[in-house]
Write an enzyme that holds these catalytic residues in place. Structure first.
Site, PDB file in Angstrom:
ATOM      1  CB  THR A  73     -28.782   6.701  -9.482  1.00 12.32           C
ATOM      2  OG1 THR A  73     -28.495   6.879 -11.499  1.00 12.32           O
ATOM      3  CG2 THR A  73     -27.537   7.672  -8.942  1.00 12.32           C
TER       4      THR A  73
ATOM      5  CG  ASP B 232     -21.626   9.628  -6.217  1.00 11.15           C
ATOM      6  OD1 ASP B 232     -21.310   9.949  -6.558  1.00 11.15           O
ATOM      7  OD2 ASP B 232     -22.018  10.188  -5.641  1.00 11.15           O
ATOM      8  CB  ILE B 233     -18.222  10.501 -10.670  1.00  8.67           C
ATOM      9  CG1 ILE B 233     -19.866  11.294 -11.210  1.00  8.67           C
ATOM     10  CG2 ILE B 233     -18.132   9.151 -11.547  1.00  8.67           C
ATOM     11  CD1 ILE B 233     -19.726  12.341 -12.283  1.00  8.67           C
TER      12      ILE B 233
ATOM     13  CG  ASN C 129     -41.097  15.462 -29.848  1.00  4.91           C
ATOM     14  OD1 ASN C 129     -39.690  15.052 -30.347  1.00  4.91           O
ATOM     15  ND2 ASN C 129     -40.957  16.239 -28.796  1.00  4.91           N
TER      16      ASN C 129
ATOM     17  CG  ASP D   2     -44.170  22.346 -25.007  1.00  2.99           C
ATOM     18  OD1 ASP D   2     -43.967  21.300 -24.608  1.00  2.99           O
ATOM     19  OD2 ASP D   2     -44.124  23.014 -25.528  1.00  2.99           O
TER      20      ASP D   2
ATOM     21  CB  ALA E 113     -20.819   9.515 -14.398  1.00  5.13           C
TER      22      ALA E 113
ATOM     23  CE1 TYR F 292     -28.370  15.911 -19.094  1.00  2.00           C
ATOM     24  CE2 TYR F 292     -29.161  16.987 -21.011  1.00  2.00           C
ATOM     25  CZ  TYR F 292     -28.374  16.192 -20.719  1.00  2.00           C
ATOM     26  OH  TYR F 292     -27.761  15.370 -21.664  1.00  2.00           O
TER      27      TYR F 292
ATOM     28  CB  ILE G 199     -25.183   6.370 -24.497  1.00  2.00           C
ATOM     29  CG1 ILE G 199     -26.023   7.391 -25.077  1.00  2.00           C
ATOM     30  CG2 ILE G 199     -24.068   7.309 -25.373  1.00  2.00           C
ATOM     31  CD1 ILE G 199     -25.806   8.914 -25.016  1.00  2.00           C
TER      32      ILE G 199
ATOM     33  CE  LYS H 215     -23.453  15.913 -20.226  1.00  2.61           C
ATOM     34  NZ  LYS H 215     -23.001  14.964 -19.809  1.00  2.61           N
TER      35      LYS H 215
ATOM     36  CB  THR I 246     -26.300  16.698 -24.615  1.00  2.39           C
ATOM     37  OG1 THR I 246     -27.148  16.928 -25.111  1.00  2.39           O
ATOM     38  CG2 THR I 246     -26.356  18.172 -22.937  1.00  2.39           C
ATOM     39  CG  ASP I 247     -27.894  18.066 -29.492  1.00  2.00           C
ATOM     40  OD1 ASP I 247     -28.588  17.456 -28.125  1.00  2.00           O
ATOM     41  OD2 ASP I 247     -28.289  17.763 -30.783  1.00  2.00           O
ATOM     42  CD  GLU I 248     -31.235  18.150 -24.108  1.00  3.85           C
ATOM     43  OE1 GLU I 248     -31.726  18.696 -23.049  1.00  3.85           O
ATOM     44  OE2 GLU I 248     -31.566  16.484 -24.328  1.00  3.85           O
TER      45      GLU I 248
ATOM     46  NE  ARG J 248     -35.258  17.381 -28.370  1.00  3.11           N
ATOM     47  CZ  ARG J 248     -36.340  18.597 -29.068  1.00  3.11           C
ATOM     48  NH1 ARG J 248     -36.310  19.510 -30.160  1.00  3.11           N
ATOM     49  NH2 ARG J 248     -36.324  18.983 -27.620  1.00  3.11           N
TER      50      ARG J 248
END
Length: 344
Positions: A36, A59-60, A252, A275, A82, A153, A12, A157, A125-127, A217
């Site tokens: 990376t 690297d941030i 999916n 899964d 990042a 993850y 992105i 975020k 992210t929507d996650e 999704r």
């Protein structure tokens, strides 16, 4: 205006770099990326010789490096892409996600406070909202949906998002946040679903599908996402969160079958596998706030965007074949070190 784009060698972020360099020739776009495994400078090859583009490797989460960089470059705007972003990898090794996604973000925020950045934008992210039940198609994520994460993850975020909002309230830092649905389009790293299907199907290899493939999704073309971020950075209200969704919900399994049919490959390539742990069932975003406040509308539906995306991968096999072979990791050495263009 000088704009720092972190993670600009990723999927992105790389598309955003293309968009900004070409749309705003009067602005200087500085691409900072650690390179990376998911950072690919070949993604930025079309703009690397533009006068308003510069790449810096770094690297941030390296505080000394970031502070020195901000002191030297005098950025006006920071857009932070990042992040470690692959859910499966976060389940195997959560620590690196905390370091990059949380500590890296707070390091950037500290630099922004110290050097008076005009706008800091966090790409999220929507996650962070968790998931929605499959039997309630009337439910959607809004900006007021409570955070309810499922993976290391998404937890990292969500934590970063909270720090961003805290820096706005505590230090008065002018911030905005965008939370997007699943992106697709050019330059997507081959470990992700759609390019994975394409690369494996072209070689008549099996296509792994988690569980029964019923997970839903909402798909957003990366170009539409870039337009949205640009709008939010320039016109969005400080301290606000904006959801960016494509109104393109698919299971999916439907996505896999769509790509296979487009490639004239048989559904017999599909193989159902165990899964994912904590696998979210459904993501669906309500982007009404973005649409009404800033006038954003997606250009692509999934039905119009996916054929173009598939064609891009067919036309650019060398790009993703270099990733699969590992050759892409030599690009920085060839183009920036050997030619004396490196800035570290």
């Amino acid at each position: 205006m000088k704009i720092l784009v972190t993670g600009g060698a990723g999927f992105i972020g790389g598309n955003f770099v293309h968009y900004m360099v070409n749309k705003y020739p009067e602005d200087m776009i500085v691409n900072l990326d650690k390179l990376t495994y998911a950072g690919n400078l070949e993604t930025c090859k079309p703009v690397e010789d533009k006068p308003n583009y510069k790449f810096i490797k770094g690297d941030i989460a390296d505080r000394e490096f970031i502070m020195d960089l901000f002191e030297k470059e005098k950025f006006d705007v920071v857009v932070n892409f990042a992040a470690e972003s692959h859910v499966d990898r976060s389940i195997e090794d959560p620590e690196i996600f905390v370091k990059t996604n949380v500590m890296g973000t707070t390091t950037l925020l500290d630099a922004c406070v110290k050097y008076g950045i005009q706008r800091y934008h966090q790409v999220s992210t929507d996650e962070v909202y968790g998931d929605l039940p499959l039997d309630r198609p009337d439910l959607f994520f809004t900006e007021n949906t409570p955070l309810h994460t499922s993976s290391p993850y998404s937890s990292a975020k969500a934590s970063a998002d909270l720090f961003v909002l805290a820096y706005h309230r505590t230090y008065g830092l002018p911030v905005t946040i965008s939370r997007c649905s699943n992106n697709y389009g050019p330059y997507h790293f081959p470990e992700k679903l759609i390019p994975l299907i394409i690369s494996r199907a072209l070689n008549d290899e099996t296509i792994p599908v988690y569980g029964t493939g019923e997970n839903v999704r909402d798909w957003l073309h990366v170009y539409d996402h870039c337009v949205a971020i640009d709008l939010i950075v320039r016109k969005g209200r400080v301290g606000e969160v904006y959801n960016v969704g494509g109104h393109n919900e698919r299971t999916n399994l439907e996505v896999v079958k769509t790509v296979l049919h487009a490639l004239n490959k048989p559904e017999s390539l599909i193989t159902f596998v165990t899964d994912r742990k904590g696998h979210d069932m459904r993501y669906a975003i309500d982007p009404t706030k973005l649409e009404t406040e800033l006038g954003w509308k997606p250009k692509y539906t999934f039905d119009t965007g996916i054929p173009m995306t598939i064609q891009w991968y067919l036309d650019n096999k060398e790009w993703w074949e270099n990733i699969i072979s590992g050759e892409y990791q030599n690009y920085f050495e060839k183009m920036y070190v050997e030619k004396g263009r490196a800035k570290e």
